[in-house]
Design a protein around this motif. Structure first.
Motif, PDB file in Angstrom:
ATOM      1  N   HIS B  62       0.810  -1.222   0.000  1.00 38.35           N
ATOM      2  CA  HIS B  62       0.000   0.000   0.000  1.00 38.35           C
ATOM      3  C   HIS B  62       0.848   1.279   0.000  1.00 38.35           C
ATOM      4  CE1 HIS B  62      -3.097  -2.904   0.965  1.00 38.35           C
ATOM      5  NE2 HIS B  62      -4.026  -1.974   0.894  1.00 38.35           N
ATOM      6  N   ASP B 127      -7.784  -7.124   4.979  1.00 43.95           N
ATOM      7  CA  ASP B 127      -8.010  -6.424   3.727  1.00 43.95           C
ATOM      8  C   ASP B 127      -9.234  -7.016   3.045  1.00 43.95           C
ATOM      9  OD1 ASP B 127      -6.040  -4.651   1.731  1.00 43.95           O
ATOM     10  OD2 ASP B 127      -7.608  -5.811   0.749  1.00 43.95           O
ATOM     11  N   HIS B 129     -10.308  -7.088   0.051  1.00 42.99           N
ATOM     12  CA  HIS B 129     -10.196  -7.748  -1.248  1.00 42.99           C
ATOM     13  C   HIS B 129      -9.545  -9.126  -1.194  1.00 42.99           C
ATOM     14  CE1 HIS B 129     -11.233  -3.643  -2.402  1.00 42.99           C
ATOM     15  NE2 HIS B 129     -12.003  -4.299  -3.245  1.00 42.99           N
ATOM     16  N   CYS B 409      -4.906   2.962  -6.601  1.00 45.54           N
ATOM     17  CA  CYS B 409      -6.142   2.302  -6.171  1.00 45.54           C
ATOM     18  C   CYS B 409      -6.603   2.896  -4.847  1.00 45.54           C
ATOM     19  CB  CYS B 409      -5.923   0.799  -6.016  1.00 45.54           C
ATOM     20  SG  CYS B 409      -7.331  -0.032  -5.289  1.00 45.54           S
ATOM     21  N   ILE B 410      -5.652   3.229  -3.999  1.00 41.48           N
ATOM     22  CA  ILE B 410      -6.000   3.740  -2.664  1.00 41.48           C
ATOM     23  C   ILE B 410      -5.305   5.060  -2.362  1.00 41.48           C
ATOM     24  CG2 ILE B 410      -4.257   2.319  -1.491  1.00 41.48           C
ATOM     25  CD1 ILE B 410      -6.431   1.982   0.786  1.00 41.48           C
ATOM     26  N   ASN B 428     -11.058  -0.981  -7.971  1.00 41.75           N
ATOM     27  CA  ASN B 428     -12.337  -1.562  -7.568  1.00 41.75           C
ATOM     28  C   ASN B 428     -13.287  -0.622  -6.852  1.00 41.75           C
ATOM     29  OD1 ASN B 428     -10.971  -1.482  -4.966  1.00 41.75           O
ATOM     30  ND2 ASN B 428      -9.826  -3.201  -5.781  1.00 41.75           N
ATOM     31  N   ARG B 434     -11.433   8.291  -2.933  1.00 37.14           N
ATOM     32  CA  ARG B 434     -10.644   7.068  -2.868  1.00 37.14           C
ATOM     33  C   ARG B 434      -9.301   7.226  -3.591  1.00 37.14           C
ATOM     34  NH1 ARG B 434     -10.166   1.764  -0.582  1.00 37.14           N
ATOM     35  NH2 ARG B 434      -9.070   0.494  -2.083  1.00 37.14           N
TER      36      ARG B 434
HETATM   37  S1  SF4 Z   1      -7.917  -2.960  -3.300  1.00 40.30           S
HETATM   38 FE1  SF4 Z   1      -6.322  -1.573  -3.910  1.00 40.30          FE
HETATM   39  S2  SF4 Z   1      -5.423  -0.945  -2.000  1.00 40.30           S
HETATM   40 FE2  SF4 Z   1      -6.564  -2.810  -1.543  1.00 40.30          FE
HETATM   41  S3  SF4 Z   1      -5.091  -4.471  -1.829  1.00 40.30           S
HETATM   42 FE3  SF4 Z   1      -6.110  -4.165  -3.762  1.00 40.30          FE
HETATM   43  S4  SF4 Z   1      -4.768  -2.790  -4.900  1.00 40.30           S
HETATM   44 FE4  SF4 Z   1      -4.214  -2.648  -2.757  1.00 40.30          FE
END
Ligand code: SF4
Lengths: 213, 465
Positions: B62, B127, B129, B409-410, B428, B434
């Motif tokens: 991250h 997490d 995901h 992404c974050i 996502n 975001r």
């Molecule tokens: S959603 Fe984005 S921030 Fe979370 S693990 Fe996947 S790539 Fe990393």
């Protein structure tokens, strides 16, 4: 962990659906390594607006947040429950919660109160109209009461495991220690193909300038 | 009550008879630097150890900068967090793939890449995901930091079993529709809270034909439908992907494992708590217009009018979305100027994704006003892509070729979308802020992202010849 049996306090309305964890606390707060002190991150972006409900002086000290469906969707970050806790909230009432968030809240001693949509609406309207309106969340009976809303002893959903732990103030890890024998038995019977890791910090091919404390 | 489903089977195999409530055993615990420091601190304070370091693996994803191999001095907080991760891993004996190591990458990319994600496992990570790993027929879900601490200390988790939900994906999507488009279509169909309390098993011909990487994309997005996770029963596609991976079984063990894994599927007469059919017949490339992943329309469509939505909750959410995104109802999506294109993340940062995007890009140029970046999901993917010459295809077209990580992404590593501008992103989540404060995100597939970068506006790959 402290026992939580009955919560009694003023309600704060946050009348929106899908309040996601990025709104509850922006991701940059996840770069902190401390365990407390997340209150200033709570709804950080929305709080820049002086009229935002949490900025109103009459809302100070309220402990029950009332919101719309799918509250806490998005990331699994426990920083969101931490921020709510550090700000002073004790319970969140909503018609539905995102799954991981609902599981995370009790782990920091907060109560996810899944209340029927019509009753939530009544409580929402009552606490919107009157900042002094009080809400009672009774974990022993699993009911919500908000007299200003005409909601009296309305049953809410909280999964049994969470209720058990909250009302007893149990440390989960100690609880698991009691199952040590069973855990050992399970470990002895795991399938042969389960993968293993090597316990090593891999070498770097280029120095990254990271200082190891 | 669910019966004979894949979920019930895997769950039952992991349930330990303990003291009241369900205690489940965790086969693999994945860690990253953002959600683990407080858990290690908790262990230290209580004088506890990691029970099974050999079932634990960590990576730095991250915080890592993607532009420079050196941590920028300005990011002192990230540097501290990455340093603490190395210290914690050494102290507790946990395998770590730190920044600038060959094995480093996004946590949900490196697990499958190493063969640490196998059918029938129970996998957790701090997490959401983590759902990605369900593509292999594993029960895999996200947990909070208190639970991370619990798993580190006990290798178990006390948690209620999610309900079983079958999502049967039917129909033949158009050639331009990818797994990402199917994921967006599923979320749109069942809603962002459509899977709440459930773990989704995806089934259907479309799924059977889907590549392993596509399945990971789809399961990855199950969480955006409110589900605890997603999963897909293992089959030949799964086995072909796993064979020869570093930590997967080998030789005779491989054959025996495959036999065991073949049993990980829902029985024909399985009963689910909930069943939904999603028709993707003729599905086009999809793009989100709002601030939750369910707010999606075909790429050549228009911004919907919230005032015409029957459901008051969707109407209000739609109004908020238009306000945040700075869009008008009825506006053509093709009229939105796109300033940033991001190809990467655990949703779409794998080899197939990069290949598919490169195919669209080859021989073209990124539009002048667009900043476009490709961030591979792992160091190994980056090197593989370079071996295939994909980096040159991208850089010659005007893309930036970055180092692996979560990146935009974050947006906690310095990579962000400028406030008030629109991005097309293969990640996502299109939540407010975001991708950086004020960022306006449109979620798309890698192919759509590539075409959008070339044209400077949202466009399907069919528009590029
Ligand atoms: S959603 Fe984005 S921030 Fe979370 S693990 Fe996947 S790539 Fe990393």
């Amino acid at each position: 962990m402290l026992k939580v049996e009955v919560i009694h306090g003023r309600g704060v309305p946050l009348d929106a659906s899908d309040v996601d964890t990025d709104q509850i606390i922006p991701a940059v707060w996840m770069k902190r390594v401390e365990r407390t002190g997340f209150q200033d991150g709570l709804f950080q972006k929305w709080r820049r607006d002086p009229e935002f409900v949490l900025n109103r002086p009459e809302r100070a000290g309220a402990t029950v947040l009332v919101s719309g469906p799918n509250f806490g969707c998005g990331s699994s970050r426990e920083h969101a429950p931490w921020a709510l806790r550090d700000f002073g909230f004790k319970a969140v009432i909503a018609p539905s919660f995102a799954d991981i968030f609902r599981n995370n809240l009790p782990n920091v001693g907060l109560v996810p109160v899944t209340l029927d949509a019509a009753a939530t609406r009544k409580v929402m309207d009552a606490v919107t109209a009157d900042a002094t309106a009080e809400v009672t969340v009774d974990l022993l009976r699993a009911t919500v009461t908000c007299e200003a809303a005409g909601v009296v002893a309305e049953p809410f959903f909280l999964d049994e495991g969470a209720r058990y732990r909250l009302t007893r103030g149990l440390d989960l890890i100690d609880l698991a220690a009691e199952a040590e024998e069973a855990i050992g038995r399970h470990e002895a019977s795991r399938p042969f193909w389960m993968p293993r890791t090597n316990g090593q910090v891999e070498d770097v091919f280029e120095d990254s300038g990271v200082e190891v404390a | 009550m669910a019966r004979n489903t894949l979920l019930e089977r895997v769950w039952a195999e992991h349930t330990i008879d303990g003291t009241g409530g369900e205690l489940v055993y965790v086969d693999m615990h994945l860690l990253h630097e953002l959600t683990s420091p407080q858990a290690f601190e908790g262990l230290r304070e209580a004088g506890r150890k990691v029970r099974r370091p050999d079932l634990t693996v960590a990576t730095a994803d991250h915080d890592v900068p993607t532009r420079s191999r050196q941590v920028p001095l300005s990011d002192s907080i990230g540097r501290r967090q990455l340093g603490l991760q190395i210290r914690n891993s050494r102290e507790f004996g946990v395998e770590l793939h730190p920044m600038n190591s060959l094995g480093q990458g996004i946590v949900h990319v490196i697990g499958p890449q190493m063969g640490l994600t196998l059918p029938g496992m129970l996998i957790v990570c701090g997490d959401s995901h983590t759902a990605t790993h369900g593509a292999f027929g594993a029960v895999a879900f996200g947990i909070g930091t208190s639970q991370v601490e619990h798993v580190l200390a006990t290798q178990t988790l006390r948690i209620a079993k999610p309900k079983s939900m079958r999502v049967l994906v039917e129909g033949t999507p158009s050639a331009e529709a990818t797994a990402k488009d199917i994921a967006l279509a599923v979320i749109r169909a069942i809603g962002t809270d459509g899977g709440t309390g459930h773990l989704i098993e995806f089934q259907g011909d479309v799924i059977d034909r889907m590549s392993m990487e596509g399945r990971m994309t789809l399961c990855n997005m199950a969480i955006e439908a409110g589900a605890r996770s997603g999963m897909i029963a293992p089959d030949e596609t799964t086995f072909a992907y796993l064979e020869g991976r570093e930590r997967a079984p080998r030789g005779e063990d491989w054959e025996r494992a495959k036999e065991a894994w073949a049993a990980y599927r829902s029985a024909p007469d399985a009963e689910f708590d909930r069943e939904v059919v999603v028709d993707v017949d003729g599905l086009r490339a999809m793009v989100t217009w709002g601030i939750n992943p369910g707010q999606a329309v075909p790429v050549d469509g228009r911004v919907p009018d919230p005032e015409t939505m029957a459901d008051p909750v969707s109407r209000e959410a739609g109004r908020r979305a238009l306000d945040y995104m700075g869009l008008r109802a009825g506006q053509s999506l093709a009229d939105i100027p796109i300033r940033t294109v991001f190809i990467g993340s655990c949703t779409n940062g794998r080899m197939d994704d990069l290949r598919a995007a490169a195919k669209v890009v080859e021989g073209h140029k990124v539009a002048a006003e667009v900043t476009a970046l490709v961030v591979p999901g792992s160091e190994r993917i980056k090197r593989q892509a370079e071996a295939e010459g994909l980096d040159r295809v991208f850089t010659e077209a005007g893309f930036e070729w970055r180092n692996p990580g979560c990146s935009m992404c974050i947006a906690v590593n310095g990579d962000r979308v400028p406030a008030g501008t629109h991005s097309a992103s293969t990640s996502n989540r299109n939540f407010e802020g975001r991708q950086g404060p004020g960022a306006r995100t449109h979620l798309v597939s890698p192919e759509t992202a590539a075409a959008t970068a070339l044209l400077g506006r949202l466009a399907g790959s069919a528009e590029i010849s």
